[in-house]
Design a protein around this motif. Structure first.
Motif, PDB file in Angstrom:
ATOM      1  N   LEU A 155       0.820   2.791  -2.303  1.00  0.00           N
ATOM      2  CA  LEU A 155       2.071   1.740  -0.761  1.00  0.00           C
ATOM      3  C   LEU A 155       1.807   3.741   0.471  1.00  0.00           C
ATOM      4  N   ILE A 179      -1.471  -4.162   9.962  1.00  0.00           N
ATOM      5  CA  ILE A 179      -1.551  -4.076   8.864  1.00  0.00           C
ATOM      6  C   ILE A 179      -0.765  -3.912   7.510  1.00  0.00           C
ATOM      7  N   PHE A 183       0.669  -6.481   3.316  1.00  0.00           N
ATOM      8  CA  PHE A 183       0.744  -6.173   2.179  1.00  0.00           C
ATOM      9  C   PHE A 183       2.167  -6.067   1.485  1.00  0.00           C
ATOM     10  N   SER A 186       2.990  -9.484   0.456  1.00  0.00           N
ATOM     11  CA  SER A 186       2.551  -9.997  -0.501  1.00  0.00           C
ATOM     12  C   SER A 186       3.273  -9.422  -2.238  1.00  0.00           C
ATOM     13  N   ARG A 187       4.285  -7.966  -1.943  1.00  0.00           N
ATOM     14  CA  ARG A 187       5.042  -7.572  -2.742  1.00  0.00           C
ATOM     15  C   ARG A 187       6.193  -8.145  -2.551  1.00  0.00           C
TER      16      ARG A 187
END
Lengths: 191, 191
Positions: A155, A179, A183, A186-187
DNA sequence: GTCTATACGAGGATAGAC
DNA sequence: GTCTATCCTCGTATAGAC
């Protein structure tokens, strides 16, 4: 109360290193910005290397305090993770990269003591983030991945890479979010 | 057949920018490494800015050829993605960061023409990677995310951030893999 | 603490001989 | 194409006056 000269020097120097890098700033630049002669800066910081070392130490402490503030808030793990990411986004408003991210690019030309301090910054930040990821896992707000430490490294790499990539664009903070947020989502979407 | 002088200059310059950055390399450094006088370099590249511009153009073409080679292979999308990531890993063996990743750190001090070329590099690379992600989606080897373009930006940010982060460690390529592979796995394990 | 003055080397660049 | 010689500026750093 006025800011001390050495504090002003540190502030301006941090600003410059975070936008231009280690090799591309000089005592002359600082001297212009705070209205003092080059020689006077040497009174506060005898050499450039010592100045940059103090800079990183100072930055590490400040960043650490920001992280503490996030932890001590009542926010959910998801919100804490978002706040952490936004520390990086907010610097971009003034074209500022994380000091230590910038110094990884200059790593090969840094004095050993500064290299060590930069490494310590990452170790500390990774540990903090890994702990957050672990708490979220235990609270079942996101899935438990095999290693929070590795996850944290990834990360941080993403955040720093996104900072650098986003700088080329007009609206850097927006580009950064575009960007990074997918991400994170999705976590975090398993809440 | 011997390498031409201008090619040698480009090679050494690329090596230096990729390890130290734009501001921290000089004609004197190049001159030492290839056994020629500083002044002679100006015959091939009148100014540092022109040299670096050629450098980025040259790098963009070479990188593009590497990507073409991956596409034209018979490898699966998963293997192609892995090969792409390994382009970044392999540079680390000599402490080399992607040229354009390095230049994003120096972005604020680059001449406009070089900035434009760096931006073009990323646009091109993102498009290439987005196309690969799209092919994998269509072939059902990994899930289809909303936007391959955004996904591509994120992966590039991760790869570049991981390159920079990994440099502080003894075994950089291994550190790079440790950071990057888990992220790729989570996107590829649905094969 | 800040100034002027100065030293010294490095970096980018040019002129002109070979 | 490469060299020597040279120029000029910038960057780091020090000495010593105020």
């Amino acid at each position: 109360m006025e800011k001390s000269t050495s504090q002003q020097i540190l502030d301006v120097a941090q600003d410059m290193v975070r936008s231009r890098g280690y090799s591309a700033f000089s005592y002359a630049d600082i001297s212009e910005r705070i209205g003092i002669r080059k020689a006077s800066i040497h009174y506060h910081f005898p050499s450039k290397d010592e100045l940059v070392l103090k800079l990183v130490q100072y930055y590490r402490e400040a960043f650490s305090r920001s992280c503490d503030r996030i932890v001590q808030s009542v926010a959910s793990p998801q919100q804490q993770l978002m706040q952490f990411a936004n520390l990086y986004r907010d610097g971009l408003r003034q074209g500022q990269i994380c000091l230590c991210a910038m110094l990884t690019a200059d790593f090969a030309v840094l004095p050993q003591a500064v290299q060590d301090e930069v490494q310590a910054f990452f170790q500390q930040t990774e540990a903090w983030l890994a702990a957050l990821l672990q708490r979220g896992c235990e609270a079942k707000v996101w899935p438990c991945y095999p290693s929070p430490e590795v996850e944290a490294k990834g990360l941080i790499a993403l955040l720093q890479g996104a900072q650098l990539l986003a700088r080329g664009v007009e609206d850097s903070p927006a580009a950064f979010e575009q960007i990074v947020y997918p991400f994170l989502a999705s976590r975090l979407s398993k809440a």
